[in-house]
Design a protein around this motif. Structure first.
Motif, PDB file in Angstrom:
ATOM      1  N   GLN A 349     -53.128 -35.526  27.484  1.00  0.00           N
ATOM      2  CA  GLN A 349     -53.160 -35.954  25.918  1.00  0.00           C
ATOM      3  C   GLN A 349     -53.250 -37.553  25.846  1.00  0.00           C
ATOM      4  O   GLN A 349     -53.845 -37.949  25.160  1.00  0.00           O
ATOM      5  N   PHE A 350     -52.755 -38.079  26.858  1.00  0.00           N
ATOM      6  CA  PHE A 350     -53.140 -39.589  27.253  1.00  0.00           C
ATOM      7  C   PHE A 350     -54.672 -39.899  27.196  1.00  0.00           C
ATOM      8  O   PHE A 350     -55.251 -40.595  26.574  1.00  0.00           O
ATOM      9  N   LEU A 351     -55.380 -38.928  28.283  1.00  0.00           N
ATOM     10  CA  LEU A 351     -56.786 -39.162  28.299  1.00  0.00           C
ATOM     11  C   LEU A 351     -57.545 -38.902  26.817  1.00  0.00           C
ATOM     12  O   LEU A 351     -58.504 -39.714  26.474  1.00  0.00           O
ATOM     13  N   ALA A 352     -57.247 -37.874  26.383  1.00  0.00           N
ATOM     14  CA  ALA A 352     -57.667 -37.507  25.076  1.00  0.00           C
ATOM     15  C   ALA A 352     -57.698 -38.299  24.005  1.00  0.00           C
ATOM     16  O   ALA A 352     -58.357 -38.809  23.153  1.00  0.00           O
ATOM     17  N   ALA A 353     -56.485 -38.958  23.704  1.00  0.00           N
ATOM     18  CA  ALA A 353     -56.111 -40.392  23.011  1.00  0.00           C
ATOM     19  C   ALA A 353     -57.033 -41.578  23.320  1.00  0.00           C
ATOM     20  O   ALA A 353     -57.187 -42.379  22.438  1.00  0.00           O
ATOM     21  N   GLN A 354     -57.434 -41.715  24.650  1.00  0.00           N
ATOM     22  CA  GLN A 354     -58.350 -42.679  24.989  1.00  0.00           C
ATOM     23  C   GLN A 354     -59.680 -42.524  24.759  1.00  0.00           C
ATOM     24  O   GLN A 354     -60.493 -43.419  25.152  1.00  0.00           O
ATOM     25  N   GLY A 355     -60.293 -41.362  24.249  1.00  0.00           N
ATOM     26  CA  GLY A 355     -61.524 -40.975  24.039  1.00  0.00           C
ATOM     27  C   GLY A 355     -61.992 -40.156  24.751  1.00  0.00           C
ATOM     28  O   GLY A 355     -63.537 -40.095  24.975  1.00  0.00           O
ATOM     29  N   VAL A 356     -61.480 -39.776  26.193  1.00  0.00           N
ATOM     30  CA  VAL A 356     -62.396 -39.221  27.149  1.00  0.00           C
ATOM     31  C   VAL A 356     -62.583 -37.727  26.755  1.00  0.00           C
ATOM     32  O   VAL A 356     -61.644 -37.124  26.270  1.00  0.00           O
ATOM     33  N   PRO A 357     -63.811 -37.282  26.920  1.00  0.00           N
ATOM     34  CA  PRO A 357     -64.283 -35.779  26.494  1.00  0.00           C
ATOM     35  C   PRO A 357     -63.450 -34.986  27.300  1.00  0.00           C
ATOM     36  O   PRO A 357     -63.185 -35.152  28.277  1.00  0.00           O
ATOM     37  N   GLU A 358     -63.323 -33.683  26.250  1.00  0.00           N
ATOM     38  CA  GLU A 358     -62.407 -32.841  26.896  1.00  0.00           C
ATOM     39  C   GLU A 358     -62.908 -32.215  28.248  1.00  0.00           C
ATOM     40  O   GLU A 358     -62.382 -31.866  29.049  1.00  0.00           O
ATOM     41  N   ALA A 359     -64.376 -32.005  28.210  1.00  0.00           N
ATOM     42  CA  ALA A 359     -64.974 -31.525  29.631  1.00  0.00           C
ATOM     43  C   ALA A 359     -64.553 -32.260  30.874  1.00  0.00           C
ATOM     44  O   ALA A 359     -64.208 -31.673  31.822  1.00  0.00           O
ATOM     45  N   VAL A 360     -64.557 -33.627  30.606  1.00  0.00           N
ATOM     46  CA  VAL A 360     -64.092 -34.540  31.776  1.00  0.00           C
ATOM     47  C   VAL A 360     -62.751 -34.395  31.959  1.00  0.00           C
ATOM     48  O   VAL A 360     -62.279 -34.381  33.370  1.00  0.00           O
ATOM     49  N   VAL A 361     -61.764 -34.313  31.138  1.00  0.00           N
ATOM     50  CA  VAL A 361     -60.489 -34.104  31.187  1.00  0.00           C
ATOM     51  C   VAL A 361     -60.082 -32.852  32.056  1.00  0.00           C
ATOM     52  O   VAL A 361     -59.395 -32.801  33.170  1.00  0.00           O
ATOM     53  N   THR A 362     -60.735 -31.848  31.581  1.00  0.00           N
ATOM     54  CA  THR A 362     -60.809 -30.507  32.149  1.00  0.00           C
ATOM     55  C   THR A 362     -61.216 -30.473  33.669  1.00  0.00           C
ATOM     56  O   THR A 362     -60.585 -30.091  34.822  1.00  0.00           O
ATOM     57  N   ARG A 363     -62.089 -31.254  34.038  1.00  0.00           N
ATOM     58  CA  ARG A 363     -62.831 -31.224  35.466  1.00  0.00           C
ATOM     59  C   ARG A 363     -61.672 -32.041  35.974  1.00  0.00           C
ATOM     60  O   ARG A 363     -61.546 -31.561  37.330  1.00  0.00           O
ATOM     61  N   LEU A 364     -61.095 -33.136  35.791  1.00  0.00           N
ATOM     62  CA  LEU A 364     -60.578 -33.936  36.479  1.00  0.00           C
ATOM     63  C   LEU A 364     -59.097 -33.345  36.783  1.00  0.00           C
ATOM     64  O   LEU A 364     -58.693 -33.258  38.032  1.00  0.00           O
ATOM     65  N   THR A 365     -58.613 -32.605  35.962  1.00  0.00           N
ATOM     66  CA  THR A 365     -57.105 -32.021  36.258  1.00  0.00           C
ATOM     67  C   THR A 365     -57.512 -30.756  37.048  1.00  0.00           C
ATOM     68  O   THR A 365     -56.466 -30.496  37.811  1.00  0.00           O
ATOM     69  N   ALA A 366     -58.626 -30.073  36.748  1.00  0.00           N
ATOM     70  CA  ALA A 366     -58.751 -28.800  37.553  1.00  0.00           C
ATOM     71  C   ALA A 366     -59.067 -29.222  39.195  1.00  0.00           C
ATOM     72  O   ALA A 366     -58.291 -28.636  40.000  1.00  0.00           O
ATOM     73  N   ARG A 367     -59.701 -30.180  39.313  1.00  0.00           N
ATOM     74  CA  ARG A 367     -60.108 -30.650  40.695  1.00  0.00           C
ATOM     75  C   ARG A 367     -58.897 -31.153  41.554  1.00  0.00           C
ATOM     76  O   ARG A 367     -58.583 -30.895  42.595  1.00  0.00           O
ATOM     77  N   LEU A 368     -58.290 -32.024  40.647  1.00  0.00           N
ATOM     78  CA  LEU A 368     -57.025 -32.771  41.377  1.00  0.00           C
ATOM     79  C   LEU A 368     -55.730 -31.713  41.638  1.00  0.00           C
ATOM     80  O   LEU A 368     -55.293 -31.901  42.650  1.00  0.00           O
ATOM     81  N   SER A 369     -55.635 -30.734  40.797  1.00  0.00           N
ATOM     82  CA  SER A 369     -54.665 -29.875  40.895  1.00  0.00           C
ATOM     83  C   SER A 369     -54.944 -28.997  41.989  1.00  0.00           C
ATOM     84  O   SER A 369     -53.974 -28.640  42.824  1.00  0.00           O
ATOM     85  N   ASP A 370     -56.186 -28.501  42.097  1.00  0.00           N
ATOM     86  CA  ASP A 370     -56.702 -27.378  43.255  1.00  0.00           C
ATOM     87  C   ASP A 370     -56.534 -28.424  44.684  1.00  0.00           C
ATOM     88  O   ASP A 370     -56.078 -27.824  45.694  1.00  0.00           O
TER      89      ASP A 370
END
Length: 438
Positions: A349-370
């Motif tokens: 939610q924080f990154l989305a509020a900063q204007g980061v595209p959804e695809a970038v947010v999804t890639r970030l969280t998926a890679r780091l969680s894995d």
């Protein structure tokens, strides 16, 4: 002639900056006042000496006398010009220069190190040199929270990636024990949270009642509590460390809480640095009734105690294998709060509020969680070596740059950690790096 109120003293920020440059140009800076310091670009000055010189420069009269007394009247003028006034770091009574409220200086000095001589040395003043020309325009960004502002739980929850229940638990532990340690992997916002816990208890972003220090292998008891250190004349003088100075300030204001933040607490030799704090830190061992004699204190000087309104918040990085754990005697003086990476809804939610595209947010969280799951499953690593979310809390303002921003962080900051984590397994390190960057 009556003293004019602070509002009628006409000084500009440019004139004060000019005075600071002149003080630096004359030579070594004037010794610090016992009660207050003006802090500018990591340097410290006696507030009244700065105001005096700025006043002379403003009037063009080298003999003009600053009309306000030291302390609050002078500080108010400087604070209205967006300068920071700190209350710390006393000078010794035999310093060649004294500035500020001498009565308050002597009272604070006597509290812990005995009364000062009846006749202090006469002040010595440097001649005022010719002032350099002031620049036409002075531009300096003001620090965030430079002036105290109200701070409450809604603001904290908006800034922190943690649920309200965990924030309440951390505050309850701090109030109960008065000593709290925030521990977790690197990048989990430990120092960020420590400052905001203090602000919540203070009710404001008040830097005057908050002190931050970082421990390191060279840090010692003499730096933190009290010891002999060289002065400007090449002689060794007994000087109070950060802790004693901080406790002196707090003892003059017992009705309000004070917070000492210790970053990287376990990076120093904690048992050696703390010394008498092994006893005095306990919540029921505060105040004059439990005072102890300091080993460097002169004969006949009053014993030292930690005031009841002093709170300590430390941070500990669990991933550094070079650090020894706290011994049990120190550990039982603190409450502990564990922090973990947050790659779930709050960060998204924080990154989305900063204007980061959804695809970038999804890639970030998926890679780091894995990656963190792989680290947790490794018997030689475990959760202490998680990658924290703080690496990703400053996205670019232009959404078009977000993908390149993420790739740079993964390549330049996260991937090098993997080579260190799996130092003895280069094939596994290369495999994890490929998955992270693909």
């Amino acid at each position: 002639m009556p003293t004019p109120p602070p509002d009628l003293i006409q000084l500009t920020r440019a004139q004060v900056l000019q005075a600071l440059r002149q003080l630096d140009a004359v030579g070594p800076r004037m010794p610090l006042s016992t009660v207050y310091d003006l802090v500018y670009k990591s340097r410290r000055y006696a507030p009244r000496a700065v105001a005096q010189l700025a006043y002379r420069l403003a009037l063009g009269q080298p003999d003009a006398v600053w009309p306000l007394p030291a302390g609050a009247p002078t500080n108010q003028v400087l604070e209205k010009l967006s300068f920071t006034i700190a209350t710390k770091r006393p000078t010794l009574e035999n310093s060649p220069l004294l500035d500020g409220d001498v009565a308050a200086q002597e009272q604070m000095q006597e509290l812990y190190t005995g009364p000062v001589p009846a006749t202090p040395p006469a002040p010595v003043r440097r001649p005022v040199a010719e002032a350099p020309p002031a620049p036409a325009e002075v531009q300096e960004p003001l620090a965030h929270y430079a002036a105290p502002e109200p701070y409450a739980k809604p603001q904290a929850l908006a800034e922190l990636f943690m649920p309200e229940e965990k924030l309440d638990a951390a505050l309850a532990a701090l109030r109960r024990r008065r000593n709290l340690i925030l521990q977790g992997p690197p990048g989990t916002g430990k120092t960020f949270l420590a400052r905001r816990l203090a602000w919540l208890e203070l009710g404001a972003t008040d830097a005057r009642r908050l002190e931050l220090v970082q421990f390191h292998p060279s840090y010692s008891y003499e730096d933190f509590v009290q010891g002999f250190r060289p002065d400007g004349q090449g002689q060794f003088q007994l000087q109070n460390g950060i802790l004693l100075n901080f406790c002196q300030r707090a003892a003059q204001d017992l009705e309000r809480p004070y917070f000492l933040l210790i970053d990287e607490l376990n990076r120093g030799n904690v048992a050696r640095i703390f010394g008498e704090l092994l006893l005095l830190l306990e919540a029921d061992k505060r105040g004059p009734a439990h005072a102890v004699r300091l080993p460097y204190a002169p004969a006949g000087s009053p014993p030292f105690f930690v005031p009841e309104n002093v709170h300590l918040i430390g941070t500990m990085n669990l991933a550094d294998r070079s650090l020894a754990p706290l011994d049990y005697a120190l550990r039982r003086r603190f409450a502990f709060v564990n922090l973990e990476p947050e790659f779930g809804a709050p960060l998204q939610q924080f990154l989305a509020a900063q204007g980061v595209p959804e695809a970038v947010v999804t890639r970030l969280t998926a890679r780091l969680s894995d990656l963190n799951q792989t680290i947790a499953d490794d018997p030689e690593l475990g959760p202490d070596f998680y990658i924290g979310h703080s690496y990703f809390c400053q996205p670019p303002t232009n959404p078009a740059e977000a993908s390149a921003w993420l790739q740079l962080i993964l390549e330049q900051e996260i991937a090098p950690l993997l080579a260190d984590y799996w130092l003895d397994q280069p094939a596994k390190a290369a495999q994890q790096r490929k998955k992270l960057l693909s």
